[in-house]
Scaffold this active site. Structure first.
Site, PDB file in Angstrom:
ATOM      1  N   HIS A  55       0.841  -1.188   0.000  1.00 44.19           N
ATOM      2  CA  HIS A  55       0.000   0.000   0.000  1.00 44.19           C
ATOM      3  C   HIS A  55       0.884   1.249   0.000  1.00 44.19           C
ATOM      4  O   HIS A  55       2.006   1.225   0.519  1.00 44.19           O
ATOM      5  CB  HIS A  55      -0.895   0.027   1.231  1.00 44.19           C
ATOM      6  CG  HIS A  55      -1.978  -1.006   1.220  1.00 44.19           C
ATOM      7  ND1 HIS A  55      -3.133  -0.865   1.938  1.00 44.19           N
ATOM      8  CD2 HIS A  55      -2.080  -2.203   0.571  1.00 44.19           C
ATOM      9  CE1 HIS A  55      -3.913  -1.917   1.752  1.00 44.19           C
ATOM     10  NE2 HIS A  55      -3.285  -2.747   0.925  1.00 44.19           N
ATOM     11  N   GLU A  57       0.769   3.889   1.793  1.00 43.53           N
ATOM     12  CA  GLU A  57       1.150   4.308   3.137  1.00 43.53           C
ATOM     13  C   GLU A  57       2.332   3.497   3.667  1.00 43.53           C
ATOM     14  O   GLU A  57       3.287   4.051   4.218  1.00 43.53           O
ATOM     15  CB  GLU A  57      -0.020   4.156   4.115  1.00 43.53           C
ATOM     16  CG  GLU A  57      -1.261   4.939   3.744  1.00 43.53           C
ATOM     17  CD  GLU A  57      -2.271   4.122   2.948  1.00 43.53           C
ATOM     18  OE1 GLU A  57      -1.883   3.459   1.954  1.00 43.53           O
ATOM     19  OE2 GLU A  57      -3.455   4.155   3.313  1.00 43.53           O
ATOM     20  N   CYS A  88      -2.750  -0.261   7.399  1.00 38.68           N
ATOM     21  CA  CYS A  88      -1.985   0.982   7.284  1.00 38.68           C
ATOM     22  C   CYS A  88      -2.148   1.858   8.526  1.00 38.68           C
ATOM     23  O   CYS A  88      -1.179   2.458   8.996  1.00 38.68           O
ATOM     24  CB  CYS A  88      -2.395   1.724   6.026  1.00 38.68           C
ATOM     25  SG  CYS A  88      -1.927   0.838   4.523  1.00 38.68           S
TER      26      CYS A  88
END
Length: 150
Positions: A55, A57, A88
């Site tokens: 991801h 993040e 996240c």
């Protein structure tokens, strides 16, 4: 509520999201800052890396820790085009990020206000302020491009 600096950082995150879209990823981008300076920017890489943790993040937190030479990212703000998920949000807490600013809310998986507030749960040993809705329409538009493509 949001400053001109916040808007400028979200524009950078949107550029990362557009690059993710071009690469065939879900179009999410992130920017990590501290003291008014950009530490790094990142985008989703799950498809290319075949990594469920790829991801935007997580990628930004990893690169930020590498560049700063420490896993504790105290004093940092993370800008992201989509509300962070539970994974996240947990990583944000573990990295000791002070503030999260996101664009589009994620009613299905968002854990910084939509479904839950992991970053602001007093049960944890760290608290990260989460503020959502910055440039939400622009962020949602980029996300919709990715959904239509899928």
């Amino acid at each position: 509520m949001f400053s001109d600096f916040d808007r400028a950082m979200m524009r950078l995150a949107l550029q990362e999201a557009e690059e993710a879209l071009s690469a065939g990823e879900i179009p999410v981008g992130a920017v990590l800052t501290r003291g008014g300076e950009v530490i790094c920017s990142a985008r989703n890489t799950r498809e290319a890396a075949r990594d469920p943790a790829g991801h935007a993040e997580i990628n930004a937190l990893r690169e930020g820790a590498r560049r700063l030479g420490a896993w504790r990212l105290s004093g940092c703000t993370l800008y992201v085009t989509l509300e962070p998920c539970c994974m996240c949000a947990g990583a944000i807490v573990q990295a000791r990020v002070d503030r999260v600013v996101f664009g589009a809310y994620d009613e299905q998986a968002g854990c910084c206000g939509s479904l839950y507030r992991i970053t602001e749960d007093p049960a944890f040993n760290h608290f990260a302020v989460a503020e959502g809705g910055l440039m939400a329409e622009e962020c949602a538009r980029v996300l919709m491009k990715g959904i239509k493509r899928a």
